[in-house]
Design a protein around this motif. Structure first.
Motif, PDB file in Angstrom:
ATOM      1  N   ARG A  42       0.826  -1.210   0.000  1.00  0.00           N
ATOM      2  CA  ARG A  42       0.000   0.000   0.000  1.00  0.00           C
ATOM      3  C   ARG A  42       0.858   1.256   0.000  1.00  0.00           C
ATOM      4  O   ARG A  42       0.582   2.214  -0.730  1.00  0.00           O
ATOM      5  CB  ARG A  42      -0.939  -0.008   1.207  1.00  0.00           C
ATOM      6  CG  ARG A  42      -2.069  -1.034   1.114  1.00  0.00           C
ATOM      7  CD  ARG A  42      -2.863  -1.091   2.390  1.00  0.00           C
ATOM      8  NE  ARG A  42      -2.029  -1.543   3.512  1.00  0.00           N
ATOM      9  CZ  ARG A  42      -2.459  -1.686   4.756  1.00  0.00           C
ATOM     10  NH1 ARG A  42      -3.724  -1.396   5.051  1.00  0.00           N
ATOM     11  NH2 ARG A  42      -1.658  -2.120   5.712  1.00  0.00           N
ATOM     12  N   VAL A  43       1.894   1.257   0.815  1.00  0.00           N
ATOM     13  CA  VAL A  43       2.787   2.424   0.885  1.00  0.00           C
ATOM     14  C   VAL A  43       3.479   2.662  -0.452  1.00  0.00           C
ATOM     15  O   VAL A  43       3.520   3.786  -0.966  1.00  0.00           O
ATOM     16  CB  VAL A  43       3.841   2.233   1.996  1.00  0.00           C
ATOM     17  CG1 VAL A  43       4.909   3.323   1.926  1.00  0.00           C
ATOM     18  CG2 VAL A  43       3.179   2.228   3.367  1.00  0.00           C
TER      19      VAL A  43
ATOM     20  N   ALA B 217       1.688  10.598 -11.198  1.00  0.00           N
ATOM     21  CA  ALA B 217       0.442  11.305 -11.513  1.00  0.00           C
ATOM     22  C   ALA B 217       0.584  12.282 -12.683  1.00  0.00           C
ATOM     23  O   ALA B 217      -0.345  12.417 -13.501  1.00  0.00           O
ATOM     24  CB  ALA B 217      -0.074  12.031 -10.272  1.00  0.00           C
TER      25      ALA B 217
ATOM     26  N   ARG C  53       2.007   6.020  -7.414  1.00  0.00           N
ATOM     27  CA  ARG C  53       0.877   6.760  -7.988  1.00  0.00           C
ATOM     28  C   ARG C  53       1.081   8.270  -7.862  1.00  0.00           C
ATOM     29  O   ARG C  53       0.784   9.035  -8.791  1.00  0.00           O
ATOM     30  CB  ARG C  53      -0.424   6.340  -7.309  1.00  0.00           C
ATOM     31  CG  ARG C  53      -0.879   4.920  -7.674  1.00  0.00           C
ATOM     32  CD  ARG C  53      -2.297   4.657  -7.207  1.00  0.00           C
ATOM     33  NE  ARG C  53      -2.718   3.296  -7.515  1.00  0.00           N
ATOM     34  CZ  ARG C  53      -2.799   2.312  -6.643  1.00  0.00           C
ATOM     35  NH1 ARG C  53      -2.497   2.532  -5.365  1.00  0.00           N
ATOM     36  NH2 ARG C  53      -3.191   1.103  -7.012  1.00  0.00           N
ATOM     37  N   ALA C  54       1.599   8.712  -6.723  1.00  0.00           N
ATOM     38  CA  ALA C  54       1.833  10.144  -6.530  1.00  0.00           C
ATOM     39  C   ALA C  54       2.924  10.658  -7.466  1.00  0.00           C
ATOM     40  O   ALA C  54       2.788  11.720  -8.083  1.00  0.00           O
ATOM     41  CB  ALA C  54       2.212  10.412  -5.075  1.00  0.00           C
TER      42      ALA C  54
ATOM     43  N   LEU D 131       1.089  -2.797 -11.060  1.00  0.00           N
ATOM     44  CA  LEU D 131       0.511  -1.478 -11.317  1.00  0.00           C
ATOM     45  C   LEU D 131       0.363  -1.201 -12.805  1.00  0.00           C
ATOM     46  O   LEU D 131      -0.619  -0.589 -13.241  1.00  0.00           O
ATOM     47  CB  LEU D 131       1.388  -0.385 -10.691  1.00  0.00           C
ATOM     48  CG  LEU D 131       1.156  -0.005  -9.239  1.00  0.00           C
ATOM     49  CD1 LEU D 131       2.187   1.029  -8.797  1.00  0.00           C
ATOM     50  CD2 LEU D 131      -0.255   0.519  -9.008  1.00  0.00           C
TER      51      LEU D 131
ATOM     52  N   ASN E  98       2.662   1.455  -3.494  1.00  0.00           N
ATOM     53  CA  ASN E  98       1.695   1.801  -4.537  1.00  0.00           C
ATOM     54  C   ASN E  98       1.319   3.270  -4.468  1.00  0.00           C
ATOM     55  O   ASN E  98       1.259   3.963  -5.501  1.00  0.00           O
ATOM     56  CB  ASN E  98       0.431   0.945  -4.398  1.00  0.00           C
ATOM     57  CG  ASN E  98       0.579  -0.427  -5.030  1.00  0.00           C
ATOM     58  OD1 ASN E  98       1.561  -0.706  -5.702  1.00  0.00           O
ATOM     59  ND2 ASN E  98      -0.397  -1.291  -4.805  1.00  0.00           N
ATOM     60  N   ASP E  99       1.048   3.768  -3.268  1.00  0.00           N
ATOM     61  CA  ASP E  99       0.694   5.184  -3.108  1.00  0.00           C
ATOM     62  C   ASP E  99       1.840   6.088  -3.555  1.00  0.00           C
ATOM     63  O   ASP E  99       1.625   7.140  -4.175  1.00  0.00           O
ATOM     64  CB  ASP E  99       0.342   5.488  -1.652  1.00  0.00           C
ATOM     65  CG  ASP E  99      -0.998   4.911  -1.237  1.00  0.00           C
ATOM     66  OD1 ASP E  99      -1.761   4.494  -2.131  1.00  0.00           O
ATOM     67  OD2 ASP E  99      -1.283   4.873  -0.016  1.00  0.00           O
ATOM     68  N   TYR E 100       3.069   5.664  -3.252  1.00  0.00           N
ATOM     69  CA  TYR E 100       4.240   6.448  -3.654  1.00  0.00           C
ATOM     70  C   TYR E 100       4.343   6.517  -5.177  1.00  0.00           C
ATOM     71  O   TYR E 100       4.513   7.608  -5.750  1.00  0.00           O
ATOM     72  CB  TYR E 100       5.507   5.825  -3.068  1.00  0.00           C
ATOM     73  CG  TYR E 100       6.779   6.464  -3.562  1.00  0.00           C
ATOM     74  CD1 TYR E 100       7.166   7.721  -3.105  1.00  0.00           C
ATOM     75  CD2 TYR E 100       7.590   5.828  -4.494  1.00  0.00           C
ATOM     76  CE1 TYR E 100       8.328   8.320  -3.570  1.00  0.00           C
ATOM     77  CE2 TYR E 100       8.752   6.410  -4.952  1.00  0.00           C
ATOM     78  CZ  TYR E 100       9.119   7.662  -4.489  1.00  0.00           C
ATOM     79  OH  TYR E 100      10.265   8.252  -4.957  1.00  0.00           O
TER      80      TYR E 100
END
Length: 264
Positions: free
Chosen positions: A157-158, A168, A164-165, A195, A160-162
């Motif tokens: 989760r960490v 972007a 994606r940010a 991803l 993936n969020d990184y």
């Protein structure tokens, strides 16, 4: 005599792992410059000094070749190292050329992940200028990913969020290949593949080990090996085949390196 692999931290273990699969008759030494990790945020002068200090220490061991398993260290220090030592020294560069060739006829772009310092070096910019005739290569520094890796943070989760940010601003549907231009980054290859299942993920480990093998053969210093271990057995057995060292002489970091080799 063994083959030494050098990086500022655990990233070069991705290259070591490739070598241990392809050169099973060899013994290996892995040296991390833990006193100065990470290199990507340092100046060129600092990195050059730290690399030289580390290679001086490595050459006191019984080694027959050294792999600079770090794109940043290679881009800054490789020429001086080859002039300063009388054993083969193999460097790395981001796998931009094969990535461009993969996408030459597809209309897709190439996105290179690397440290800021690697991306600033003439070695990298000259490489891109030489192979990117269609101007399809973009570059993105991911310094935090080195920090995540050094902390052995593989929380999906960490991470993936990184990603994606960071990604972007990019239209990822226009890209055919992502190049992992830092040896820490392949630890996250599987996360990236999930991803972006339609994008090829490449790094320089295989090419570096092929070059290492060629150099060993040319110098007639390849160890005759036993039959290659089955790939399913490699992960469980790798830690028995390599000696770990670090500039800080930290037992905890030695254990971290052993753990990283099991993870990759």
């Amino acid at each position: 005599m063994g083959i030494a692999f050098f990086d500022s931290g655990i990233g070069g273990i991705t290259v070591l792992h490739e070598a241990m699969k392809r050169l099973p008759g060899e013994s290996f030494l892995y040296f991390a410059d833990t006193l100065h990790v990470p290199y990507g945020t340092k100046t060129s002068e600092e990195v050059n000094k730290y690399v030289k200090q580390s290679i001086d220490q490595i050459t006191r061991e019984d080694v027959k070749a050294i792999v600079i398993a770090c794109n940043t260290a290679t881009s800054i220090a490789i020429s001086g190292l080859r002039n300063g030592y009388d054993i083969p020294i193999i460097g790395m560069e981001p796998a931009v050329k094969p990535a461009v060739e993969m996408n030459r006829s597809t209309g897709k772009r190439v996105l290179v992940f690397a440290t800021e310092l690697t991306l600033k070096q003439s070695k990298y910019t000259d490489l891109v200028s030489r192979v990117d005739e269609q101007c399809i290569v973009d570059s993105l520094p991911l310094p935090e990913l080195v920090e995540y890796c050094e902390a052995l943070n593989f929380d999906i989760r960490v991470i993936n969020d990184y990603f994606r940010a960071k990604l972007a601003p990019f239209n990822m549907s226009t890209y055919g290949t992502i190049v992992l231009g830092c040896t820490h980054y392949p630890f996250y290859k599987n996360i990236l593949r999930k991803l972006f299942p339609d994008i090829q993920i490449v790094d320089g480990s295989a090419g570096t080990v092929r070059r290492l093998s060629q150099v060993l053969k040319s110098a007639d210093i390849v160890n005759v090996q036993a039959p290659v271990k089955a790939q399913t057995q490699v992960s469980a057995q790798l830690s028995m085949d390599v000696k770990f060292m670090c500039s800080g002489n930290e037992p905890a970091y030695i254990r971290k390196m052993e753990r990283a080799l099991e993870i990759i």
